[in-house]
Design a protein around this motif. Sequence first.
Motif, PDB file in Angstrom:
ATOM      1  N   ALA A  26      -1.719 -29.974  -6.900  1.00 24.59           N
ATOM      2  CA  ALA A  26      -2.843 -30.460  -6.109  1.00 24.59           C
ATOM      3  C   ALA A  26      -3.519 -29.303  -5.368  1.00 24.59           C
ATOM      4  O   ALA A  26      -4.746 -29.207  -5.319  1.00 24.59           O
ATOM      5  CB  ALA A  26      -2.379 -31.529  -5.125  1.00 24.59           C
ATOM      6  N   ALA A  27      -2.713 -28.408  -4.790  1.00 18.41           N
ATOM      7  CA  ALA A  27      -3.260 -27.247  -4.101  1.00 18.41           C
ATOM      8  C   ALA A  27      -4.020 -26.362  -5.078  1.00 18.41           C
ATOM      9  O   ALA A  27      -5.083 -25.834  -4.756  1.00 18.41           O
ATOM     10  CB  ALA A  27      -2.143 -26.447  -3.414  1.00 18.41           C
ATOM     11  N   ASP A  29      -0.807 -17.571  -6.042  1.00 19.79           N
ATOM     12  CA  ASP A  29      -1.336 -16.547  -6.954  1.00 19.79           C
ATOM     13  C   ASP A  29      -0.596 -16.570  -8.288  1.00 19.79           C
ATOM     14  O   ASP A  29      -1.201 -16.472  -9.357  1.00 19.79           O
ATOM     15  CB  ASP A  29      -1.239 -15.156  -6.329  1.00 19.79           C
ATOM     16  N   ALA A  30       0.738 -16.711  -8.219  1.00 21.44           N
ATOM     17  CA  ALA A  30       1.535 -16.779  -9.444  1.00 21.44           C
ATOM     18  C   ALA A  30       1.195 -18.036 -10.235  1.00 21.44           C
ATOM     19  O   ALA A  30       1.054 -17.999 -11.463  1.00 21.44           O
ATOM     20  CB  ALA A  30       3.025 -16.749  -9.099  1.00 21.44           C
ATOM     21  N   ALA A  31       1.031 -19.143  -9.541  1.00 26.18           N
ATOM     22  CA  ALA A  31       0.693 -20.398 -10.216  1.00 26.18           C
ATOM     23  C   ALA A  31      -0.684 -20.322 -10.848  1.00 26.18           C
ATOM     24  O   ALA A  31      -0.890 -20.803 -11.970  1.00 26.18           O
ATOM     25  CB  ALA A  31       0.773 -21.557  -9.225  1.00 26.18           C
ATOM     26  N   ILE A  32      -1.644 -19.702 -10.172  1.00 25.54           N
ATOM     27  CA  ILE A  32      -2.991 -19.545 -10.734  1.00 25.54           C
ATOM     28  C   ILE A  32      -2.937 -18.728 -12.020  1.00 25.54           C
ATOM     29  O   ILE A  32      -3.590 -19.068 -13.014  1.00 25.54           O
ATOM     30  CB  ILE A  32      -3.936 -18.907  -9.700  1.00 25.54           C
ATOM     31  N   ARG A  81      -1.687 -21.033 -19.390  1.00 24.04           N
ATOM     32  CA  ARG A  81      -1.117 -22.209 -20.072  1.00 24.04           C
ATOM     33  C   ARG A  81      -1.755 -23.550 -19.740  1.00 24.04           C
ATOM     34  O   ARG A  81      -1.364 -24.562 -20.312  1.00 24.04           O
ATOM     35  CB  ARG A  81       0.360 -22.310 -19.729  1.00 24.04           C
ATOM     36  N   GLY A  82      -2.630 -23.592 -18.778  1.00 22.97           N
ATOM     37  CA  GLY A  82      -3.207 -24.870 -18.354  1.00 22.97           C
ATOM     38  C   GLY A  82      -2.459 -25.440 -17.154  1.00 22.97           C
ATOM     39  O   GLY A  82      -1.377 -24.980 -16.790  1.00 22.97           O
ATOM     40  N   LEU A  83      -3.053 -26.456 -16.557  1.00 25.97           N
ATOM     41  CA  LEU A  83      -2.551 -26.995 -15.292  1.00 25.97           C
ATOM     42  C   LEU A  83      -1.153 -27.592 -15.384  1.00 25.97           C
ATOM     43  O   LEU A  83      -0.403 -27.577 -14.415  1.00 25.97           O
ATOM     44  CB  LEU A  83      -3.533 -28.035 -14.747  1.00 25.97           C
ATOM     45  N   LEU A  84      -0.774 -28.096 -16.529  1.00 29.09           N
ATOM     46  CA  LEU A  84       0.557 -28.709 -16.660  1.00 29.09           C
ATOM     47  C   LEU A  84       1.519 -27.862 -17.472  1.00 29.09           C
ATOM     48  O   LEU A  84       2.607 -28.303 -17.802  1.00 29.09           O
ATOM     49  CB  LEU A  84       0.428 -30.102 -17.288  1.00 29.09           C
ATOM     50  N   GLY A  85       1.151 -26.623 -17.766  1.00 28.37           N
ATOM     51  CA  GLY A  85       1.944 -25.800 -18.671  1.00 28.37           C
ATOM     52  C   GLY A  85       2.902 -24.830 -18.015  1.00 28.37           C
ATOM     53  O   GLY A  85       3.162 -23.774 -18.574  1.00 28.37           O
ATOM     54  N   PHE A  86       3.435 -25.173 -16.846  1.00 29.62           N
ATOM     55  CA  PHE A  86       4.380 -24.267 -16.188  1.00 29.62           C
ATOM     56  C   PHE A  86       5.367 -25.062 -15.348  1.00 29.62           C
ATOM     57  O   PHE A  86       5.129 -26.222 -15.026  1.00 29.62           O
ATOM     58  CB  PHE A  86       3.639 -23.258 -15.308  1.00 29.62           C
TER      59      PHE A  86
END
Length: 72
Positions: free
Chosen positions: A66-67, A24-27, A33-38
């Motif tokens: 990937a998840a 949830d935090a990653a989403i 920020r986008g998929l690579l921005g964290f």
Amino acid sequence: MKSVARKFGTQAERRELARRKLLDAAIALVAERGLLGFSIAEVEARAGVGRALATHHFRPGALMRAALSDLL
């Protein structure tokens, strides 16, 4: 007196809750920020979990991305 499992759930339930908090935090970070921005550390901080928990569940960090790709 309640058992530890009843008070805090089973190990499987706690593991799934931690994994869900991390995702949830990653989403939320991907949305900002986008998929690579964290970083993994930012995910852990946002999820409110201890350091290295994300690495434990998603070793290496690419597995978390990937998840996330599967969820998004």
